[in-house]
Design an enzyme around this catalytic site. Structure first.
Site, PDB file in Angstrom:
ATOM      1  CG  HIS A   1      -2.156   1.134   1.072  1.00  0.00           C
ATOM      2  ND1 HIS A   1      -3.308   0.700   1.759  1.00  0.00           N
ATOM      3  CD2 HIS A   1      -2.312   2.326   0.475  1.00  0.00           C
ATOM      4  CE1 HIS A   1      -4.012   1.776   1.381  1.00  0.00           C
ATOM      5  NE2 HIS A   1      -3.325   2.584   0.677  1.00  0.00           N
TER       6      HIS A   1
ATOM      7  CG  HIS B   1      -1.161   6.182  -2.623  1.00  0.00           C
ATOM      8  ND1 HIS B   1      -2.151   5.512  -3.219  1.00  0.00           N
ATOM      9  CD2 HIS B   1      -1.734   6.088  -1.114  1.00  0.00           C
ATOM     10  CE1 HIS B   1      -3.273   5.340  -2.646  1.00  0.00           C
ATOM     11  NE2 HIS B   1      -2.717   5.347  -1.143  1.00  0.00           N
TER      12      HIS B   1
ATOM     13  CG  HIS C   1     -11.097   4.667   1.979  1.00  0.00           C
ATOM     14  ND1 HIS C   1     -11.068   6.051   2.276  1.00  0.00           N
ATOM     15  CD2 HIS C   1      -9.969   4.090   1.553  1.00  0.00           C
ATOM     16  CE1 HIS C   1      -9.758   6.115   2.327  1.00  0.00           C
ATOM     17  NE2 HIS C   1      -9.187   5.195   1.708  1.00  0.00           N
TER      18      HIS C   1
ATOM     19  CG  ASP D   1      -2.168   5.101   2.930  1.00  0.00           C
ATOM     20  OD1 ASP D   1      -2.223   5.144   1.703  1.00  0.00           O
ATOM     21  OD2 ASP D   1      -3.000   5.559   3.610  1.00  0.00           O
TER      22      ASP D   1
END
Length: 392
Positions: free
Chosen positions: A64, A66, A200, A279
């Site tokens: 995870h 980005h 989410h 993340d």
């Protein structure tokens, strides 16, 4: 000509034990032998890599991530992915999933195509294992750093187009199972052998249990942007805690989750049920300032990334810091913390047959750490891609 190398003079972390005065022998891209120096015959022609009394561990796997060092997966360029791969390697990561965000269809297609190219060409750092599609099939009530403008109902047609554009490199999809159309997509993911993750999400306990029956097996950044626990409605958090079918991601940066909650998670799930992730966004490895997450403005102060509204937006965490925090803040053993950053994520995305542990026949992916868990060297498939210098 095959090249044989040996790492010695360190404590080697294996799935079953920590080997003092251990050695790892590897030939080209594969591990040949792991054991104590006195028990392992080292070929005379082998190149020696001195661990200098440090820790020899499997390379970290971040499923995870980005961005970092000013780049983002959604930049959709090989140059950006390669720079991110080098940055990840400098902090001990040897493999990662390029993670997208909720975005316009064409932007997701371009990101998918770029990952396909990156896998084919390879990188100068950590290996790109594939894609983690985080969004756009999430609940806008729990969007967090994701732009609600691009959140939409799950579409198997759109997903198949993204999958095809990536040359079937999607390995993990985070979605909200309570939204209309999600169950159909979860079944689709299962049929393709892709891990379905809840994230989410504002789902109730019963909705998550139903999603597990359909194929959900993982949870993105546990505690963050998901329905919390209540004694009358356990929500997503409660379901993650008590259902062994779900592995649980954890952003262990001392910002996203309180240490007591991290201890609760590891006590309930056990070390085998927790997966450390960063993340991280493009601000990771960069100074404080203003950055972008997709089209949203992010302000980083004291290493904490927030939206202009004040909500958290990704992190600037690195994997070696996550492991260190698990040991120092949560009280996990080093072996447990390393497993959370290596074999556990490898199992989640189905690469544990070749990555995630120091065993004969697996990829020669290593991180050599000093006793404070700073990264000294990183080796990806037998190639030294990072070595600490005096300026680091």
């Amino acid at each position: 000509m095959e090249k044989i190398s040996v790492i010695k003079n360190g404590t080697v972390i294996t799935p079953s034990k920590m080997i003092k005065n251990g050695v790892v022998v590897f030939k080209d891209e594969r591990i040949i032998t792991v054991g104590q120096e006195k028990d392992v015959e080292t070929p005379k022609e082998a190149k020696v890599i001195d661990a200098s009394g440090g820790i020899v561990a499997p390379g970290f796997i971040d499923i995870h991530i980005h961005g970092g060092k000013g780049t983002d997966v959604m930049d959709a360029s090989y140059k950006a992915i390669n720079k991110l791969a080098r940055f990840k390697a400098s902090h001990g990561t040897t493999a990662f999933l390029a993670t997208t965000i909720s975005a316009a269809h064409n932007d997701l297609l371009n990101a998918a195509k770029t990952v396909k190219v990156s896998i084919k060409k390879g990188t100068d750092g950590a290996e790109v294992l594939g894609i983690h599609l985080e969004g756009p099939y999430i609940n806008p009530k729990k969007c967090g750093g994701q732009d609600s403008k691009y959140i939409r109902p799950p579409s198997t047609d759109e997903f198949r187009e993204i999958l095809k554009a990536s040359n079937y490199a999607v390995r993990l999809v985070t979605l909200a199972p309570e939204v209309e159309g999600a169950k159909k997509l979860i079944v689709e993911l299962r049929n393709f052998g892709i891990t379905a993750s809840i994230g989410h999400s504002n789902a109730t306990y019963s909705e998550v249990v139903d999603a597990i029956k359909h194929g959900i097996s993982h949870a993105a950044h546990t505690f963050n942007r998901m329905r919390g626990f209540d004694h009358r409605e356990p929500g997503v958090v409660g379901t993650v805690l008590i259902h062994d079918e779900l592995t649980a991601e954890l952003i262990c940066d001392y910002v996203h989750v309180h240490p007591a909650a991290m201890k609760l998670l590891t006590k309930v799930k056990g070390s085998s049920g927790v997966v450390l992730v960063t993340d991280a966004i493009r601000a990771a490895g960069m100074p404080d300032g203003k950055y972008k997450l997709g089209k949203r403005n992010v302000i980083v102060k004291n290493g904490v990334s927030r939206l202009e509204s004040g909500g958290l937006a990704g992190s600037t965490l690195t994997m070696n810091k996550a492991v260190r925090n698990m040991v120092n803040l949560v009280g996990a053993s080093l072996q447990e913390a390393v497993s959370m950053a290596t074999i556990n994520p490898a199992k989640v995305v189905g690469v544990d047959n070749r990555k995630g542990s120091l065993e004969q026949g697996k990829d020669a992916d290593f991180v050599i750490l000093d006793r404070e868990l700073n990264v000294c060297s990183t080796i990806v498939r037998g190639k030294m891609v990072h070595r600490k210098t005096m300026n680091d």
